[in-house]
Scaffold this motif. Structure first.
Motif, PDB file in Angstrom:
ATOM      1  N   THR A  66      12.657  -6.651  16.794  1.00  0.00           N
ATOM      2  CA  THR A  66      12.263  -5.361  16.463  1.00  0.00           C
ATOM      3  C   THR A  66      10.915  -4.772  16.930  1.00  0.00           C
ATOM      4  OG1 THR A  66      13.574  -5.170  14.534  1.00  0.00           O
ATOM      5  CG2 THR A  66      11.857  -3.507  14.544  1.00  0.00           C
ATOM      6  N   LEU A  67       9.913  -5.737  16.870  1.00  0.00           N
ATOM      7  CA  LEU A  67       8.544  -5.381  17.453  1.00  0.00           C
ATOM      8  C   LEU A  67       8.741  -5.287  18.812  1.00  0.00           C
ATOM      9  CD1 LEU A  67       6.317  -8.048  15.509  1.00  0.00           C
ATOM     10  CD2 LEU A  67       6.374  -5.406  15.684  1.00  0.00           C
ATOM     11  N   PHE A  68       9.490  -6.040  19.662  1.00  0.00           N
ATOM     12  CA  PHE A  68       9.704  -5.831  21.130  1.00  0.00           C
ATOM     13  C   PHE A  68      10.121  -4.559  21.427  1.00  0.00           C
ATOM     14  CE2 PHE A  68      12.406  -6.462  25.085  1.00  0.00           C
ATOM     15  CZ  PHE A  68      11.155  -6.574  25.891  1.00  0.00           C
ATOM     16  N   ALA A  69      11.248  -4.148  20.919  1.00  0.00           N
ATOM     17  CA  ALA A  69      11.948  -2.862  20.836  1.00  0.00           C
ATOM     18  C   ALA A  69      10.966  -1.805  20.692  1.00  0.00           C
ATOM     19  CB  ALA A  69      12.912  -2.698  20.154  1.00  0.00           C
ATOM     20  N   LEU A  70       9.951  -1.820  19.507  1.00  0.00           N
ATOM     21  CA  LEU A  70       9.105  -0.689  19.594  1.00  0.00           C
ATOM     22  C   LEU A  70       7.712  -0.663  20.484  1.00  0.00           C
ATOM     23  CD1 LEU A  70       8.638  -1.349  15.526  1.00  0.00           C
ATOM     24  CD2 LEU A  70       9.752   0.565  16.742  1.00  0.00           C
ATOM     25  N   TYR A  71       7.548  -2.080  21.141  1.00  0.00           N
ATOM     26  CA  TYR A  71       6.571  -2.004  22.055  1.00  0.00           C
ATOM     27  C   TYR A  71       7.343  -1.129  23.333  1.00  0.00           C
ATOM     28  CZ  TYR A  71       4.728  -4.192  26.191  1.00  0.00           C
ATOM     29  OH  TYR A  71       4.307  -4.442  27.626  1.00  0.00           O
ATOM     30  N   ILE A  72       8.291  -1.425  23.713  1.00  0.00           N
ATOM     31  CA  ILE A  72       9.275  -0.958  24.857  1.00  0.00           C
ATOM     32  C   ILE A  72       9.131   0.433  24.644  1.00  0.00           C
ATOM     33  CG2 ILE A  72      11.234  -0.594  26.259  1.00  0.00           C
ATOM     34  CD1 ILE A  72       9.555  -3.073  26.721  1.00  0.00           C
ATOM     35  N   ARG A  73       9.379   0.969  23.688  1.00  0.00           N
ATOM     36  CA  ARG A  73       9.344   2.177  23.270  1.00  0.00           C
ATOM     37  C   ARG A  73       8.236   3.014  23.417  1.00  0.00           C
ATOM     38  NH1 ARG A  73      11.054   5.018  17.350  1.00  0.00           N
ATOM     39  NH2 ARG A  73       8.940   4.107  17.133  1.00  0.00           N
ATOM     40  N   ALA A  74       6.863   2.337  22.915  1.00  0.00           N
ATOM     41  CA  ALA A  74       5.642   2.987  22.813  1.00  0.00           C
ATOM     42  C   ALA A  74       5.304   3.037  24.406  1.00  0.00           C
ATOM     43  CB  ALA A  74       4.824   1.991  22.299  1.00  0.00           C
ATOM     44  N   ALA A  75       5.551   1.971  24.962  1.00  0.00           N
ATOM     45  CA  ALA A  75       5.171   1.678  26.561  1.00  0.00           C
ATOM     46  C   ALA A  75       5.933   2.986  27.591  1.00  0.00           C
ATOM     47  CB  ALA A  75       5.380   0.356  27.224  1.00  0.00           C
ATOM     48  N   SER A  76       7.051   3.268  27.024  1.00  0.00           N
ATOM     49  CA  SER A  76       7.529   4.408  28.056  1.00  0.00           C
ATOM     50  C   SER A  76       7.182   5.568  27.524  1.00  0.00           C
ATOM     51  CB  SER A  76       9.139   4.067  27.213  1.00  0.00           C
ATOM     52  OG  SER A  76       9.435   4.578  26.134  1.00  0.00           O
ATOM     53  N   ARG A  77       6.272   5.857  26.343  1.00  0.00           N
ATOM     54  CA  ARG A  77       5.736   7.306  26.173  1.00  0.00           C
ATOM     55  C   ARG A  77       4.411   7.444  26.520  1.00  0.00           C
ATOM     56  NH1 ARG A  77       7.489   7.561  19.611  1.00  0.00           N
ATOM     57  NH2 ARG A  77       9.787   8.109  20.128  1.00  0.00           N
ATOM     58  N   GLN A  78       4.025   6.393  27.538  1.00  0.00           N
ATOM     59  CA  GLN A  78       2.708   6.814  28.081  1.00  0.00           C
ATOM     60  C   GLN A  78       2.846   7.751  29.286  1.00  0.00           C
ATOM     61  OE1 GLN A  78      -0.470   5.312  26.984  1.00  0.00           O
ATOM     62  NE2 GLN A  78       0.771   4.753  25.314  1.00  0.00           N
ATOM     63  N   PRO A  79       1.874   8.214  29.608  1.00  0.00           N
ATOM     64  CA  PRO A  79       1.829   9.512  30.724  1.00  0.00           C
ATOM     65  C   PRO A  79       2.100   8.681  32.202  1.00  0.00           C
ATOM     66  CG  PRO A  79      -0.274   9.579  29.946  1.00  0.00           C
ATOM     67  CD  PRO A  79       0.455   8.365  28.882  1.00  0.00           C
ATOM     68  N   VAL A  80       2.725   9.388  32.916  1.00  0.00           N
ATOM     69  CA  VAL A  80       2.754   8.790  34.270  1.00  0.00           C
ATOM     70  C   VAL A  80       1.664   9.292  35.271  1.00  0.00           C
ATOM     71  CG1 VAL A  80       4.216   8.571  36.403  1.00  0.00           C
ATOM     72  CG2 VAL A  80       5.332   8.809  34.283  1.00  0.00           C
ATOM     73  N   VAL A  81       0.893   8.418  35.754  1.00  0.00           N
ATOM     74  CA  VAL A  81      -0.345   8.881  36.734  1.00  0.00           C
ATOM     75  C   VAL A  81       0.274   8.131  38.063  1.00  0.00           C
ATOM     76  CG1 VAL A  81      -2.613   8.771  36.927  1.00  0.00           C
ATOM     77  CG2 VAL A  81      -1.996   9.122  34.670  1.00  0.00           C
ATOM     78  N   GLU A  82       0.099   8.834  39.064  1.00  0.00           N
ATOM     79  CA  GLU A  82       0.348   8.546  40.368  1.00  0.00           C
ATOM     80  C   GLU A  82      -0.691   7.217  40.899  1.00  0.00           C
ATOM     81  OE1 GLU A  82       0.981  10.054  44.786  1.00  0.00           O
ATOM     82  OE2 GLU A  82       2.007  11.257  43.109  1.00  0.00           O
ATOM     83  N   PRO A  83      -0.495   6.245  41.155  1.00  0.00           N
ATOM     84  CA  PRO A  83      -1.240   5.203  41.390  1.00  0.00           C
ATOM     85  C   PRO A  83      -1.644   5.083  43.097  1.00  0.00           C
ATOM     86  CG  PRO A  83       0.868   4.277  41.657  1.00  0.00           C
ATOM     87  CD  PRO A  83       1.022   5.548  41.092  1.00  0.00           C
TER      88      PRO A  83
END
Length: 404
Positions: free
Chosen positions: A168-185
């Motif tokens: 559950t912690l891992f799933a919440l981590y992936i969800r939080a990571a996916s919500r970060q903004p996209v910035v072109e590298p």
């Protein structure tokens, strides 16, 4: 441009030579097998680093690093799942599964994190790596997983309840990571070369690179680890120690190499972020999957009962993880902190008695408390990780940082 094509072709070739060897069924002497499979892992690591850079054009950096961490750590998962599966048939394998898991986790912090700071200092003469505010996602879930991990040695078991909580912690981590903004590298080298293609072609190549590198790593992981162990046995090293340290050193090499490449190419924040994401993966998904694999192999709900040595190893690993979170709480990782992490890790290898493991665990916890009490920036950064904590608003290292 020609140099970039040569780098790309070389990486593909290093991985391909092992895929061909493995597919042909050829069996080499252990030292040659270690060399050829190790070169495949090395080439695959380059491909993964370029694919991760390209993926940041499409998805948030945190999610790209999480995906990279999962693929790069596949060898470790493969080894540990095999050991947990065999534990249902032979109980002694329980100790091997936990040995591999604790060794991998402690190597990641004690050697991996520290090595990046040393490499960055040698490359750019910079004495610290600064994390960006977006990495508070990894730190938050690492802190939560670490807090829960202390319950495992106290109850002395690994069960499906641990699986449910950690996954559950891992799933919440992936969800939080996916919500970060996209910035072109900013893309350089082979990644910059591929980035010039149109979106559809670029995305297709990125996916193929991930899959190809993942296949090479999956095929090379077990032979590489077994070849190293076979070589190590000739020196009369205890089997438990080989599984705890030598096998993880082999299986962790892809993510170490990827992170080191990022750092040497002048992007240490991404390098450290890669290993930070790997630590979250291993401390949630990897640990959580052990009782699940054990129960599936057993054919019923099972409990992995830990002996005294395993309890001590998990407690020590949890204490090191707590210190690691405190060290990164300031969002700055200096040479001094890296040296402390490495020395604590290296010296504990010389003292293997239960008393020594308990002593090191206590030292880690005392240092954790000391860092949070003495360092205002670490204290603010650590408590600022939690959504309800007022320290987030006053953390100087989170203010004005570009999210990526």
């Amino acid at each position: 441009m020609l140099k970039d094509w040569l780098w790309l072709a070389s990486a593909i070739g290093l991985a391909l030579q092992w895929i061909i060897l493995r597919g042909s069924g050829v069996h080499l002497d252990p030292h040659w097998e270690a060399l050829t499979s190790g070169l495949a892992i090395f080439g695959a690591a380059f491909l993964l680093s370029w694919a991760a850079e390209l993926a940041q054009l499409e998805i948030p950096r945190n999610l790209a690093l999480a995906a990279l961490a999962i693929i790069a750590v596949l060898p470790e998962y493969a080894v540990d799942m095999y050991l947990a599966w065999m534990a249902a048939k032979e109980p002694t394998y329980i100790s091997y599964a936990t040995a591999n898991m604790t060794g991998a986790n402690r190597l990641l912090i004690g050697v991996g994190w520290a090595a990046l700071v040393f490499a960055f200092w040698l490359k750019a003469r910079e004495t610290e790596i600064r994390l960006e505010s977006s990495h508070s996602v990894e730190l938050l879930y690492l802190a939560l997983a670490t807090a829960y991990s202390f319950a495992i040695p106290f109850k002395g078991t690994l069960t499906l309840m641990d699986t449910a909580i950690l996954l559950t912690l891992f799933a919440l981590y992936i969800r939080a990571a996916s919500r970060q903004p996209v910035v072109e590298p900013e893309l350089h080298g082979p990644a910059g070369l591929i980035g010039q293609f149109g979106p559809k072609i670029r995305r297709g190549i990125t996916v193929v690179m991930f899959l190809y590198a993942g296949l090479a790593i999956f095929l090379a992981a077990e032979p590489f680890a077994e070849a190293l162990i076979a070589t190590g046995k000739t020196f009369g090293i205890e089997e438990y120690l080989l599984i705890q340290w030598l096998a993880p050193l082999a299986s962790e090499s892809p993510e170490f190499i990827v992170a080191l490449l990022f750092t040497l190419r002048g992007n240490p924040t991404v390098g450290l972020g890669t290993l930070l994401s790997s630590k979250v993966n291993q401390w949630t998904l990897l640990v959580g999957m052990l009782p699940l694999a054990y129960s599936v192999s057993l054919g019923r709900v099972g409990t992995m009962v830990l002996d005294g040595r395993q309890v001590e190893e998990i407690l020590l690993t949890a204490a090191q993880s707590a210190f690691g979170v405190a060290v990164l709480g300031s969002f700055r990782f200096s040479l001094g902190k890296a040296a402390m992490l490495f020395l604590l890790f290296a010296t504990q290898l010389l003292f293997t008695t239960p008393e020594a493991r308990h002593t090191y665990a206590i030292v880690y916890l005392i240092l954790t408390a000391g860092v949070l009490v003495v360092s205002r920036s670490s204290r603010q950064g650590f408590f600022g990780l939690f959504p309800l904590a007022p320290a987030r608003a006053t953390n100087p290292h989170l203010k004005g940082r570009r999210k990526c």
